[in-house]
Motif scaffolding. Sequence first.
Motif, short mmCIF file in Angstrom:
data_model
loop_
_atom_site.label_atom_id
_atom_site.label_comp_id
_atom_site.label_asym_id
_atom_site.label_seq_id
_atom_site.Cartn_x
_atom_site.Cartn_y
_atom_site.Cartn_z
N ALA A 128 -0.50 12.71 -2.81
CA ALA A 128 -1.21 11.80 -3.71
C ALA A 128 -2.04 12.60 -4.72
N ALA A 175 -6.05 3.06 -5.39
CA ALA A 175 -6.01 3.30 -3.94
C ALA A 175 -4.92 4.31 -3.59
N ALA A 176 -3.77 4.22 -4.25
CA ALA A 176 -2.67 5.14 -3.98
C ALA A 176 -3.02 6.55 -4.42
N LEU A 190 -4.17 12.18 0.68
CA LEU A 190 -2.97 12.94 1.08
C LEU A 190 -2.62 13.96 0.00
N GLY A 224 0.82 -1.20 0.00
CA GLY A 224 0.00 0.00 0.00
C GLY A 224 0.85 1.25 0.00
N TYR A 225 0.21 2.37 -0.24
CA TYR A 225 0.91 3.65 -0.39
C TYR A 225 1.63 4.07 0.90
N ALA A 226 0.95 3.97 2.02
CA ALA A 226 1.50 4.48 3.27
C ALA A 226 2.79 3.77 3.68
N THR A 286 -5.74 8.46 -1.91
CA THR A 286 -5.56 8.31 -0.46
C THR A 286 -6.04 9.52 0.32
N ARG A 313 -1.76 12.27 -8.68
CA ARG A 313 -2.96 11.97 -9.46
C ARG A 313 -3.13 12.97 -10.60
#
Length: 198
Positions: A117, A108-109, A114, A32-34, A112, A121
């Motif tokens: 992100a 999902a990334a 944030l 995952g991204y985090a 998020t 995007r």
Amino acid sequence: MQPSSPARPVGRGAKVRAAVHAAALAELVDKGYAALTVESVAQRAGVHKTTVYRRWKDRESLLTDALAEHMATDVPVPDTGSIETDLRALARSLVQAYTSPTGQAVLAAMFTGLPEAAAARRHVFDDRLVRAEPVVTRAVGRGELPADTDPGEVLKTLAAPIYLRLLVTADPVDESTADRAVHVTLAAARAGACGPAR
């Protein structure tokens, strides 16, 4: 006369870039991204972290680059000679890309919440639009769409119902979703609804 030094292997930089991109996407899917770090990406790619930092200043720039390249590869820009078949190929590729495990991790990334992100995007979507614009400009040149058609508006109209299902309604997303998006997009574009903003 001094012997010349051995030539650097051709494509070494490209191979490293591809390996790091693949590793970043694999880490994204697995952790995952985090939890993704430059160190974990470097380890998975089989390179030292300084190699990664020489090319990308931080995790966000690495992921942004990897995501843009992934979308360019997974959603190639077609040139079939017809706007309908070009848009169908684009829409079906988009559906296929985002319904895969990697595509789900990418979404999902990118969503998020944030700030970094959001910047990634925006870059990925802008890059995608620029790469795909020739599909529409070629169609205008062939007389398939009105002369004042805005390529970006056509592409956003095409993608909107797919993203709505993926990100909002959680309705099934398949080839029929892609084909319906093409039908709606063509109707709107041919009616002049995808012209420049007034």
